[in-house]
Write an enzyme that holds these catalytic residues in place. Structure first.
Site, mmCIF file in Angstrom:
data_model
loop_
_atom_site.group_PDB
_atom_site.id
_atom_site.type_symbol
_atom_site.label_atom_id
_atom_site.label_comp_id
_atom_site.label_asym_id
_atom_site.label_seq_id
_atom_site.Cartn_x
_atom_site.Cartn_y
_atom_site.Cartn_z
ATOM 1 N N LYS A 97 0.840 -1.200 0.000
ATOM 2 C CA LYS A 97 0.000 0.000 0.000
ATOM 3 C C LYS A 97 0.882 1.260 0.000
ATOM 4 O O LYS A 97 2.096 1.168 0.042
ATOM 5 C CB LYS A 97 -0.951 -0.041 1.205
ATOM 6 C CG LYS A 97 -1.770 -1.346 1.286
ATOM 7 C CD LYS A 97 -2.812 -1.472 0.180
ATOM 8 C CE LYS A 97 -3.332 -2.882 -0.042
ATOM 9 N NZ LYS A 97 -4.087 -3.458 1.046
HETATM 10 C C1 LIG Z 1 -4.948 -4.576 1.534
HETATM 11 C C2 LIG Z 1 -6.415 -4.612 1.565
HETATM 12 C C3 LIG Z 1 -7.162 -5.016 2.680
HETATM 13 C C4 LIG Z 1 -6.547 -5.685 3.884
HETATM 14 O O1 LIG Z 1 -5.567 -5.003 4.487
HETATM 15 P P1 LIG Z 1 -4.509 -5.779 5.416
HETATM 16 O O2 LIG Z 1 -3.813 -4.618 6.059
HETATM 17 O O3 LIG Z 1 -3.630 -6.578 4.513
HETATM 18 O O4 LIG Z 1 -5.262 -6.607 6.379
HETATM 19 C C5 LIG Z 1 -8.531 -4.894 2.650
HETATM 20 N N1 LIG Z 1 -9.180 -4.442 1.567
HETATM 21 C C6 LIG Z 1 -8.509 -4.081 0.455
HETATM 22 C C7 LIG Z 1 -9.289 -3.576 -0.706
HETATM 23 C C8 LIG Z 1 -7.122 -4.173 0.412
HETATM 24 O O5 LIG Z 1 -6.476 -3.837 -0.707
#
Ligand SMILES: *Cc1c(COP(=O)(O)O)cnc(C)c1O
Length: 417
Positions: A201
């Site tokens: 991210k």
């Molecule tokens: C990355 C992501 C998540 C989950 O996040 P984590 O921090 O990996 O638990 C949830 N929804 C979307 C759309 C994502 O891209």
């Protein structure tokens, strides 16, 4: 240069790959300031739930223009927190998109409620408000919108639908830290907004997540939920010289550490530069691919400035002699680390078995899924990395281009039975 015939031959057919080292589709960026910030915490009195947690929460709230920010151990834990704070329980329904990471829908199941999918708009691949309206029932307690690839969902329309029904709009903005919708920052608009700090991210804390909200009641519930349901924090008690605490609801240990938050604070300082680079890469891709008949570039609405977590293109399979899977493998062989986002949630075995969902249920999402390929998109990509991606896309897609669109296609389809 690429004028040699050898370089025209696809790597998957034994030709020379466009690059020699795999370019991943996403990657974190860490610098020595990030590392120093973490080391400083390791030498301090607080490894978890100390001053860095509060500081990270305050800075993130300020960055997105929200009154409250509550950190969690992951984006998924943060989503679970929002489902709890929205008071979802058995018998309740929450509407969401099939084109997302499964965690968006799973958090509804954690609460014993039912995820109800609604199809997406063919342009941005975000929830289609008209389809959401069709799915609203007296049991609808929440709408979970996702800002797919970093493009804001249609938040005004979804918020109006939620309000009408007395439901909450929860935004999974895991892709959209730094995005703008109608002049407002993502994180300050929905009833609750969720961010993820997984390494792919925009900013990372290793694992981590955050909920932002302008509602102080929801904020209080979220704070308790991430700490076993306890109504005060250990640090407050220590500072007040108190031992007594009360558990007032059934929560979890979903806390984010001071170690992680120190990294988050340091990463947040580089968010603007990160967004600038992603927007630059997206503009370059769009300029390079806009006129290629072989694929469609992501749509951007006038009122939105996306954060470009992903750059997903859709193949015009009608103009190609190959399937998405063949194009995907060919790009991988050129050492371009493409990916696919996402297998529609309703097609995962767990959802099929439990809810009887199947192919054909959400035609727009399924059609998009058949065509989607995410190209490399991250802050530290160089201009040469970007040129490699463009070269590989042009090389691979022109190899698979139909010469006589109609005849060739039907011949191929016939041959494949
Ligand atoms: C990355 C992501 C998540 C989950 O996040 P984590 O921090 O990996 O638990 C949830 N929804 C979307 C759309 C994502 O891209």
């Amino acid at each position: 240069m690429t004028s040699l015939p050898e370089n025209k031959r696809l790597a998957i057919h034994g030709g020379t790959p466009v690059r020699h080292k795999l370019l991943p589709y996403g990657r974190h960026s860490l610098d020595s300031a990030d590392i120093d910030a973490v080391v400083e915490v390791l030498k301090s009195d607080w490894l978890t739930t100390g001053p860095k947690v509060e500081e990270f929460e305050e800075r993130l709230a300020e960055r997105v223009g929200a009154q409250h920010a509550i950190s969690f151990s992951s984006g998924t834990a943060a989503l679970h927190g929002t489902a709890f704070a929205a008071k979802l329980e058995s018998g309740d329904e929450a509407i969401t998109t099939p084109l997302t990471f499964c965690a968006t829908a799973n958090c509804v199941l954690y609460q014993g409620a039912s995820p109800i999918f609604a199809d997406i708009s063919p342009d941005t691949l975000n929830l289609d408000p008209a389809k959401v309206l069709e799915k609203i029932t007296p049991r609808t307690k929440a709408i979970f919108a996702v800002d797919y690839a970093g493009h804001p969902a249609e938040l005004d329309k979804l918020q109006a639908l939620a309000k009408n029904q007395g439901a909450l709009l929860i935004e999974d903005a895991s892709h959209a830290l730094g995005a703008i919708y109608k002049g407002e920052r993502i994180g300050s608009i929905a009833d609750m907004t969720v961010f993820s700090f997984h390494p792919v991210k925009h900013i990372t804390t290793g694992e981590g997540g955050m909920v932002t909200t302008n509602d102080s009641k929801l904020a209080e519930t979220l704070r308790r939920f991430r700490n076993h349901g306890i109504s005060s924090e250990a640090r407050q008690r220590q500072e007040a010289g108190q031992w007594h605490y009360e558990m007032v609801l059934l929560g979890f240990n979903y806390r984010l550490t001071d170690i992680a938050c120190a990294l988050g604070i340091s990463q947040l300082e580089k968010l603007d530069e990160n967004l600038r680079r992603r927007r630059e890469l997206a503009a370059a891709y769009t300029a390079a691919f806009r006129d290629l008949a072989l694929l469609e570039v992501p749509a951007v609405h006038k009122e939105s400035d996306p954060a470009w977590h992903l750059y997903p293109v859709r193949l015009n399979l009608e103009t190609l002699t190959a399937t998405r899977s063949e194009v995907f493998q060919a790009l991988r062989a050129e050492n371009i680390g493409v990916n696919v986002h996402y297998v529609p949630v309703h097609l995962h075995p767990y959802y099929r078995d439990r809810f009887g969902t199947k192919e054909g249920d959400f035609p727009v999402a399924e059609d998009a899924y058949e065509r989607l390929i995410s190209l490399p998109m991250f802050h530290s990509m160089t201009q040469q990395d970007m040129r490699d991606v463009i070269e590989a896309i042009v090389k691979v897609s022109s190899h698979y281009q139909l010469s006589d669109a109609k005849g060739e296609r039907s011949r191929l389809l016939g041959a494949r039975g």
